[in-house]
Write an enzyme that holds these catalytic residues in place. Structure first.
Site, PDB file in Angstrom:
ATOM      1  CG  HIS A  73       3.273 -29.327  38.431  1.00  0.00           C
ATOM      2  ND1 HIS A  73       2.459 -28.229  37.957  1.00  0.00           N
ATOM      3  CD2 HIS A  73       2.402 -30.322  37.834  1.00  0.00           C
ATOM      4  CE1 HIS A  73       1.669 -28.481  37.265  1.00  0.00           C
ATOM      5  NE2 HIS A  73       1.615 -29.610  37.128  1.00  0.00           N
ATOM      6  CG  ASP A  75       5.225 -25.310  37.023  1.00  0.00           C
ATOM      7  OD1 ASP A  75       4.972 -26.391  37.674  1.00  0.00           O
ATOM      8  OD2 ASP A  75       5.807 -25.513  35.895  1.00  0.00           O
ATOM      9  CD  GLU A 129       4.292 -31.008  34.885  1.00  0.00           C
ATOM     10  OE1 GLU A 129       4.053 -32.189  34.235  1.00  0.00           O
ATOM     11  OE2 GLU A 129       3.808 -30.021  34.599  1.00  0.00           O
ATOM     12  CD  GLU A 130       2.074 -27.121  33.325  1.00  0.00           C
ATOM     13  OE1 GLU A 130       2.282 -27.910  32.103  1.00  0.00           O
ATOM     14  OE2 GLU A 130       1.237 -27.573  33.793  1.00  0.00           O
ATOM     15  CG  HIS A 332      -2.060 -26.615  29.674  1.00  0.00           C
ATOM     16  ND1 HIS A 332      -0.880 -27.236  29.082  1.00  0.00           N
ATOM     17  CD2 HIS A 332      -1.521 -26.854  31.243  1.00  0.00           C
ATOM     18  CE1 HIS A 332      -0.434 -27.947  29.804  1.00  0.00           C
ATOM     19  NE2 HIS A 332      -0.583 -27.490  31.166  1.00  0.00           N
TER      20      HIS A 332
END
Length: 356
Positions: A73, A75, A129-130, A332
């Site tokens: 992904h 993002d 995806e997030e 994150h």
């Protein structure tokens, strides 16, 4: 702007990781990075390229008997004062370094430098995806262009710190409510306290003993947790409503139906409202490309503790696993980073597996 993913950058997956990280791409704002990736892929004569929204698909058409998907992904979560990227010793710091632009870099590097892989390859660089599943690029592709996802095996380049994490857990969230009767707390005996009534649910959670399940040598530990509780009207009112959200992480030998039945058994006597659910994915290690990939890695696989998009592939009957250079524990985080050595090891492993 000029595309920073120049031919020289594409030749080195470490340099490419930094270049990708420095293109800010928070979920729902992936157009710039998708444009750059699409431009790179369209310059490769051996690839056929398509795009849906901010998801870019490229594939070889070599006529091999088997096809493998490499997916990542584009993002990231919101930036937290961690852009642009920086390098300290053997570490690249920055938003998305671990989750998962270092994995994307491995796939993009392969896409432009390996024109004759031993399998036909499909590369999927996808959006969102997030965040919520309705925006997820793989989900949208499955709905509108399912043929893009046809393959014999898939590798999702999520952060695994260079290990193979096979399959994934399923997840289900349910909401349980208790009711009472309001009263002034000075005359509490005239009411029924809905928060107090939730005590039995909490006791059952505390007494719960999760299963540990081993499938194809991969161990999955289940878990059941209260993740939110709401109740109370005011500081002098006996509450007449209370709700609790409970999350079950279940091993992939359970279906969603079986997971719900398990929760209904645990919380017998209470009504359950399912607020979120996603199936798990079995390890999928029996496919020939998977066995050859494990041989190239030289390490035993572990079960994925958590949910990833490998479940989307599994739902389509495609065995899939997780493999990437990032450390999932750093995803994150404000100090998110990736080890340069892990990027180089991951690139070498994929070449060892895929080069003819």
């Amino acid at each position: 702007m000029a595309n920073p993913l120049t031919p020289d950058v594409l030749l080195d997956p470490v340099v490419l990781t930094r270049a990708l990280v420095d293109i800010e791409s928070v979920s729902r704002d992936e157009k710039v990075i998708a444009d750059c990736v699409e431009d790179v892929l369209r310059r490769a004569d051996h690839l056929s390229v398509r795009r849906l929204g901010n998801t870019v698909m490229a594939r070889t058409k070599l006529g091999h008997a088997q096809r493998v998907i490499l997916a990542g992904h584009l993002d990231t979560v919101p930036v937290n004062d961690n852009l642009p990227s920086t390098v300290v010793d053997d570490l690249i710091y920055g938003c998305g370094t671990s989750d998962m632009k270092s994995g994307v870099a491995l796939a993009l590097h392969l896409a432009v430098t390996l024109p004759d892989p031993r399998y036909d390859l499909t590369y999927l660089f996808y959006e969102a995806e997030e965040i919520e599943s309705e925006f997820n690029g793989l989900n949208l592709v499955a709905q509108s262009h399912p043929k893009w996802l046809q393959a014999d095996f898939a590798v999702l380049l999520e952060p695994t710190y260079g290990l193979v994490e096979a399959g994934c857990q399923g997840t289900m969230r349910v909401r349980i409510r208790t009711a009472g009767r309001r009263a002034h707390t000075a005359r509490a005996w005239r009411g029924v306290n809905a928060i107090h009534a939730m005590g039995e649910v909490l006791r059952r959670l505390e007494d719960y003993h999760p299963r540990t399940v081993t499938i194809d040598g991969c161990t999955y530990r289940e878990g059941l947790s209260a993740v939110r509780i709401d109740g109370g009207i005011a500081g002098n009112v006996v509450p007449d409503e209370c709700s609790i959200d409970v999350n079950l992480r279940f091993a992939p030998d359970r279906s969603e139906k079986q997971a719900l039945e398990h929760l209904q058994e645990i919380f017998h006597g209470y009504e359950l409202e399912v607020t979120d659910s996603a199936p798990g994915a079995l390890p999928g290690l029996s496919a020939a490309p998977a066995r050859e990939f494990l041989a190239a890695i030289g390490l035993e696989p572990a079960g994925k503790l958590g949910w990833t998009d490998v479940a989307r592939f599994a739902a389509l009957g495609i065995p899939a696993l997780n493999y990437g250079p990032g450390d999932p524990a750093l995803a994150h985080a404000p100090d998110e980073h990736v080890e340069i050595g892990k990027i180089r090891d991951g690139s070498a492993t994929l070449y060892r597996w895929l080069a003819p």
